[in-house]
Scaffold this active site. Sequence first.
Site, PDB file in Angstrom:
ATOM      1  N   LYS A   5      23.082-106.856  32.206  1.00 54.91           N
ATOM      2  CA  LYS A   5      22.086-107.694  31.529  1.00 54.91           C
ATOM      3  C   LYS A   5      21.867-108.994  32.306  1.00 54.91           C
ATOM      4  O   LYS A   5      22.678-109.342  33.178  1.00 54.91           O
ATOM      5  CB  LYS A   5      22.556-107.991  30.099  1.00 54.91           C
ATOM      6  CG  LYS A   5      23.874-108.760  30.022  1.00 54.91           C
ATOM      7  CD  LYS A   5      24.450-108.759  28.599  1.00 54.91           C
ATOM      8  CE  LYS A   5      25.737-109.543  28.527  1.00 54.91           C
ATOM      9  NZ  LYS A   5      26.414-109.384  27.217  1.00 54.91           N
ATOM     10  N   ARG A  23      32.639-101.394  28.124  1.00 57.96           N
ATOM     11  CA  ARG A  23      31.458-102.127  28.586  1.00 57.96           C
ATOM     12  C   ARG A  23      31.943-103.237  29.513  1.00 57.96           C
ATOM     13  O   ARG A  23      32.364-104.303  29.089  1.00 57.96           O
ATOM     14  CB  ARG A  23      30.706-102.727  27.378  1.00 57.96           C
ATOM     15  CG  ARG A  23      30.332-101.693  26.321  1.00 57.96           C
ATOM     16  CD  ARG A  23      29.521-102.312  25.191  1.00 57.96           C
ATOM     17  NE  ARG A  23      30.191-103.420  24.525  1.00 57.96           N
ATOM     18  CZ  ARG A  23      31.003-103.310  23.478  1.00 57.96           C
ATOM     19  NH1 ARG A  23      31.252-102.122  22.934  1.00 57.96           N
ATOM     20  NH2 ARG A  23      31.560-104.382  22.942  1.00 57.96           N
ATOM     21  N   MET A  47      14.752-132.102  41.699  1.00 56.19           N
ATOM     22  CA  MET A  47      14.308-130.766  41.285  1.00 56.19           C
ATOM     23  C   MET A  47      14.501-129.732  42.394  1.00 56.19           C
ATOM     24  O   MET A  47      14.911-128.602  42.139  1.00 56.19           O
ATOM     25  CB  MET A  47      12.838-130.810  40.854  1.00 56.19           C
ATOM     26  CG  MET A  47      12.370-129.512  40.217  1.00 56.19           C
ATOM     27  SD  MET A  47      10.625-129.518  39.797  1.00 56.19           S
ATOM     28  CE  MET A  47      10.571-130.648  38.430  1.00 56.19           C
ATOM     29  N   ARG A 103      27.768-111.741  14.688  1.00 53.02           N
ATOM     30  CA  ARG A 103      26.503-111.800  15.443  1.00 53.02           C
ATOM     31  C   ARG A 103      25.544-110.735  14.922  1.00 53.02           C
ATOM     32  O   ARG A 103      24.658-111.040  14.143  1.00 53.02           O
ATOM     33  CB  ARG A 103      26.802-111.633  16.933  1.00 53.02           C
ATOM     34  CG  ARG A 103      25.620-111.890  17.832  1.00 53.02           C
ATOM     35  CD  ARG A 103      26.018-112.069  19.286  1.00 53.02           C
ATOM     36  NE  ARG A 103      26.613-110.877  19.881  1.00 53.02           N
ATOM     37  CZ  ARG A 103      27.051-110.822  21.152  1.00 53.02           C
ATOM     38  NH1 ARG A 103      26.939-111.877  21.929  1.00 53.02           N
ATOM     39  NH2 ARG A 103      27.577-109.711  21.635  1.00 53.02           N
ATOM     40  N   HIS A 108      32.309-105.442  18.922  1.00 52.71           N
ATOM     41  CA  HIS A 108      32.495-106.426  19.998  1.00 52.71           C
ATOM     42  C   HIS A 108      33.559-107.440  19.576  1.00 52.71           C
ATOM     43  O   HIS A 108      33.497-107.975  18.470  1.00 52.71           O
ATOM     44  CB  HIS A 108      31.156-107.124  20.256  1.00 52.71           C
ATOM     45  CG  HIS A 108      31.125-107.955  21.502  1.00 52.71           C
ATOM     46  ND1 HIS A 108      31.445-107.444  22.735  1.00 52.71           N
ATOM     47  CD2 HIS A 108      30.784-109.250  21.710  1.00 52.71           C
ATOM     48  CE1 HIS A 108      31.316-108.401  23.659  1.00 52.71           C
ATOM     49  NE2 HIS A 108      30.923-109.501  23.058  1.00 52.71           N
TER      50      HIS A 108
HETATM   51  C1  LIG Z   1      27.654-109.003  27.383  1.00 56.15           C
HETATM   52  C2  LIG Z   1      28.366-108.007  26.574  1.00 56.15           C
HETATM   53  C3  LIG Z   1      29.444-107.304  27.117  1.00 56.15           C
HETATM   54  C4  LIG Z   1      30.063-107.635  28.449  1.00 56.15           C
HETATM   55  O1  LIG Z   1      30.931-108.712  28.297  1.00 56.15           O
HETATM   56  P1  LIG Z   1      31.825-109.246  29.515  1.00 56.15           P
HETATM   57  O2  LIG Z   1      32.630-110.334  28.920  1.00 56.15           O
HETATM   58  O3  LIG Z   1      30.869-109.754  30.542  1.00 56.15           O
HETATM   59  O4  LIG Z   1      32.599-108.084  30.007  1.00 56.15           O
HETATM   60  C5  LIG Z   1      30.004-106.284  26.356  1.00 56.15           C
HETATM   61  N1  LIG Z   1      29.522-105.995  25.126  1.00 56.15           N
HETATM   62  C6  LIG Z   1      28.512-106.669  24.566  1.00 56.15           C
HETATM   63  C7  LIG Z   1      28.053-106.306  23.195  1.00 56.15           C
HETATM   64  C8  LIG Z   1      27.905-107.708  25.260  1.00 56.15           C
HETATM   65  O5  LIG Z   1      26.904-108.395  24.689  1.00 56.15           O
END
Ligand SMILES: *Cc1c(COP(=O)(O)O)cnc(C)c1O
Length: 373
Positions: free
Chosen positions: A40, A223, A316, A140, A170
Amino acid sequence: MVSGIHRPTKIIVDTQAITENVSQEVARLPKDRELFAVVKANGYGHGAVEAAYSARRGGATGFCVALLDEGIELREAGITEPILILGVVEAMYIELLLEYELSVTAATQEWLEEAQEILMGISAEKQLKIHIKVDTGMGRIGFLSIEETLIAVKTVQEAPMMVFEGIFTHFSTADEIDPAYFMKQETFFNEIIERLPQRPRYIHSENSAAALWHPESPGNMIRFGIAMYGLNPSGRTISETYPLKPALELKTALIQVKELPQGSGIGYGKTYVVASPKEWIGTLPIGYADGWLRHMQGFYVLVNGEKCEIIGRVCMDQCMIRLPGYVPNGTEVTLVGKNGGEVITLQMVADQLSTIHYEVACTFSQRIHREYK
Ligand SMILES: *Cc1c(COP(=O)(O)O)cnc(C)c1O
């Protein structure tokens, strides 16, 4: 925003470092566990497409993004593996999700019902792949109770045009020393998994921090985000399980060098005044519009292996440094990375800015050209 290819300021991404960070983690994972690379926010500033391909070489079997557009970017760049959008996508974009075969997060019953209604009006052959998000304590997005989650699962299972592809949560404190809150979230998630009438293809809970320090967390997929870029998820709090290799360097070159007499003012507001009888001052073609923020004043960059203070306000597009002596125009300057025996890390920049390296990497703007090696 255009990317400045005709100036010496550039981010150099070591794609091999990303590949190695991913393959080290893949090698540690249990056999039944896959790694999805989180790319992302333009791959945390490193470039989403290049980061995705580098992670794939290291063994990533899928990808996570935050926005629908980020998923489309990967598909248009030829990525064919599963892509999960971690954020909420408004239901009105469902046709795009189907067209690009992107998996989507369902976080509320309301969204599921709206999505179902829209799907019934579409005569597509494809099914929408759903990952149900459980909020076990992040506060969240996601379903808040076991009951709500089970109703959501049932809704997806009974919808002919939906596939129950995943369920996830998460962690909010996986990068902290005290495991108490982490364990509370983990217990909650485990309880939900046990109550599922059917296990989906993917169950996932680990971000980088959990993968490094809580590798037994529930799931068959992780993830993996910040750590794939070679950065410690906890900043300086917990040491890395294995050495991570930072992938990003930021470099520029001197575009003007001059010797100024005592009393000369440097930059807006004349916040720096030459104190010695004479000082060599260098100008760099990078400023706050590039994400090299005004609070970098007082920090330093590396020239020929020496620390040179950033003096005066950062403008800038440019900023000024104090040189130890005459240095020719065009000399390479390192803002992040190695130079001689010295190194400036994103963590050091983050400390200077009172923030975290995640934010520093994402703040480097599109105007800085990215080069890949
Ligand atoms: C951004 C994100 C991750 C990755 O997190 P890191 O700390 O960069 O490994 C994993 N899961 C979700 C839901 C996220 O938003």
